[in-house]
Scaffold this motif. Structure first.
Motif: not given
Length: 485
Positions: A366, A379, A384
């Motif tokens: 990420q 996210d 998500r």
């Protein structure tokens, strides 16, 4: 009580709006986790200082009662959640349509009544002595690893610096762990030596005697908790029987030396939650639940074995054996390149992911991105759930119409990610995704709701084939299509 969690758990808690980097109940320390011998020589350095590939700090520290209070408060705000305190399960029966749980309820005035609850599924996250596990007939595999340790949590009356911040004293005279305990707290863990009485060691007088050499006294701190725990290594041989499932300590127990016990339970929760969500909504078939146990068992077994290996090194009380350990570990450290050990290497067991595709079955990376007029972690900015990423361009146009419909039924989405001058939907501001795709030789990635990689692919043909396999594993009914004459 747990006091630490890793970057993956920070990522999970962020789903609930708990920002571990900016929460008054959570700490992080940019410091190495050191192992030292009785003479103070370093035996091992573990990387607890960096930011992990999943975008959060490697290690955080917290007070479990404070976090549990926060979670209970969040649950109370959900209209579909009912919390029943003082309810003890005594019976569990199943049929084709659901399960019936019988239990006793103790009221505030001590009155005891019997109630039954009916549900589609029952999840036993009810601890090491799980009633649900026993009622389901799910056995434990025990690895015969038993050590008693005294846990002392203190609240300093004034700042009590520690250098290093978190470390392990591998002294055969008394193996000891010294770590933070969350904001405003510290913890010492002392091994109960052979022949010692655990109850006597846990007495207040004994606790202060053990803490005195460390500068902690009744004059400068409060003893919040003194308790002896038995560290064990066990896992359930199966995690499901019909409509009953288990999670957390009911499914596995591990020594705390890697700080992964509670982390494993929270991973269980998310892995089970997204599956139950799809099954209960009718989006996926019940067989999807079978992969929960196989995946989580494989993952948790890695950390249990790793924790046992650490414990076998730490819990040495024979001076000669400890001296040999010290010589070996010092030599290994001196011959290394100086890079601290990275313990974040676990992967899922067999399940809903494509084995053989690079990085599949592992936690996804990420980075910091820009999209939809926002900048931040992927996210938070992109979202998500089921996600298909393409390097540079959005892969939606590469999918079949049926695949797009099935992805929509999952609430999934797709996005192209790349540099600012590439015309992508999502701008890869820090190069995390470009570097990742380069490293694994892929152009596409299928990401799951629990942040694990379901598959990667280097061509559109591979992407479609892998997505078909994943969708088949979800047991999703094919949506009806409308034809135009």
């Amino acid at each position: 009580r747990a006091i630490t969690f890793d970057h993956e758990i920070a990522r999970i808690l962020n789903i609930l709006g708990i920002d571990s980097d900016n929460d008054p109940a959570i700490d992080y320390h940019n410091d190495i986790y050191y192992w030292k011998n009785a003479e103070g020589r370093t035996l091992l350095e573990v990387d607890w200082a960096s930011t992990a590939a999943s975008g959060w700090h490697t290690r955080y520290w917290f007070s479990q009662p404070a976090l549990e209070k926060r979670l209970r408060g969040l649950a109370a705000e959900l209209p579909g959640v009912i919390t029943r305190c003082g309810w003890q399960a005594t019976g569990l029966q199943q049929d084709e349509d659901g399960a019936v749980l019988t239990g006793t309820v103790t009221s505030a005035d001590g009155a005891v009544t019997t109630e039954t609850l009916r549900a589609k599924y029952v999840v036993g996250a009810d601890g090491a002595n799980s009633f649900v596990r026993e009622a389901l007939g799910l056995g434990f595999e025990d690895h015969g690893f038993f050590f008693d340790w005294l846990i002392l949590d203190i609240i300093p009356n004034e700042p009590m610096p520690s250098d290093p911040t978190h470390w392990q004293l591998c002294d055969p005279a008394r193996p000891t762990t010294i770590v933070p305990g969350g904001p405003g707290r510290r913890r010492w863990e002392f091994m109960v030596l052979p022949g010692e009485n655990p109850a006597e060691l846990a007495s207040t007088e004994s606790a202060w005697d053990l803490l005195k050499p460390w500068g902690a006294t009744p004059d400068n701190c409060q003893l919040e908790r003194s308790a002896v725990y038995r560290f064990q290594a066990r896992w359930a041989s199966s995690w499901r029987n019909g409509r009953g499932l288990i999670a957390g300590d009911a499914a596995h127990l591990m020594p705390p030396f890697a700080g992964e016990g509670m982390c494993a339970g929270l991973r269980d929760s998310l892995a089970l939650a997204w599956r139950l969500d799809l099954v209960l909504s009718g989006t996926a078939g019940e067989a999807l639940l079978d992969s929960y146990g196989t995946e989580r068992a494989g993952h948790v077994q890695h950390y249990i074995n790793f924790s046992m290996d650490l414990g076998k090194i730490i819990c040495i009380t024979d001076p000669e054996e400890a001296a040999e350990r010290d010589r070996r570990m010092i030599a290994e450290l001196e011959s290394s390149d100086g890079t601290p050990v990275d313990t974040d290497i676990a992967a899922l067991g067999p399940g809903l992911w494509i084995e053989g595709t690079p990085h599949a079955g592992e936690l996804s990376v990420q980075g910091i991105v820009e999209a939809n007029g926002r900048t931040g972690r992927f996210d938070d900015v992109v979202g998500r759930g089921w996600t298909i990423l393409g390097r540079g361009t959005n892969p939606a146009a590469l999918l079949s119409e049926e695949q797009r419909q099935l992805l929509d039924s999952l609430g999934g989405h797709s996005a192209g990610i790349g540099p600012a001058d590439g015309g992508s939907d999502v701008i890869d501001l820090d190069g995390t995704y470009g570097n990742w795709f380069d490293a694994i030789g892929a152009e596409f990635a299928i990401l799951r709701p629990d942040f694990y990689v379901a598959a990667t692919a280097s061509t559109p043909q591979e992407l479609r084939a892998h997505l078909d396999t994943i969708l088949a594993g979800l047991r999703i009914p094919v949506p009806a299509t409308t034809t135009t004459k």
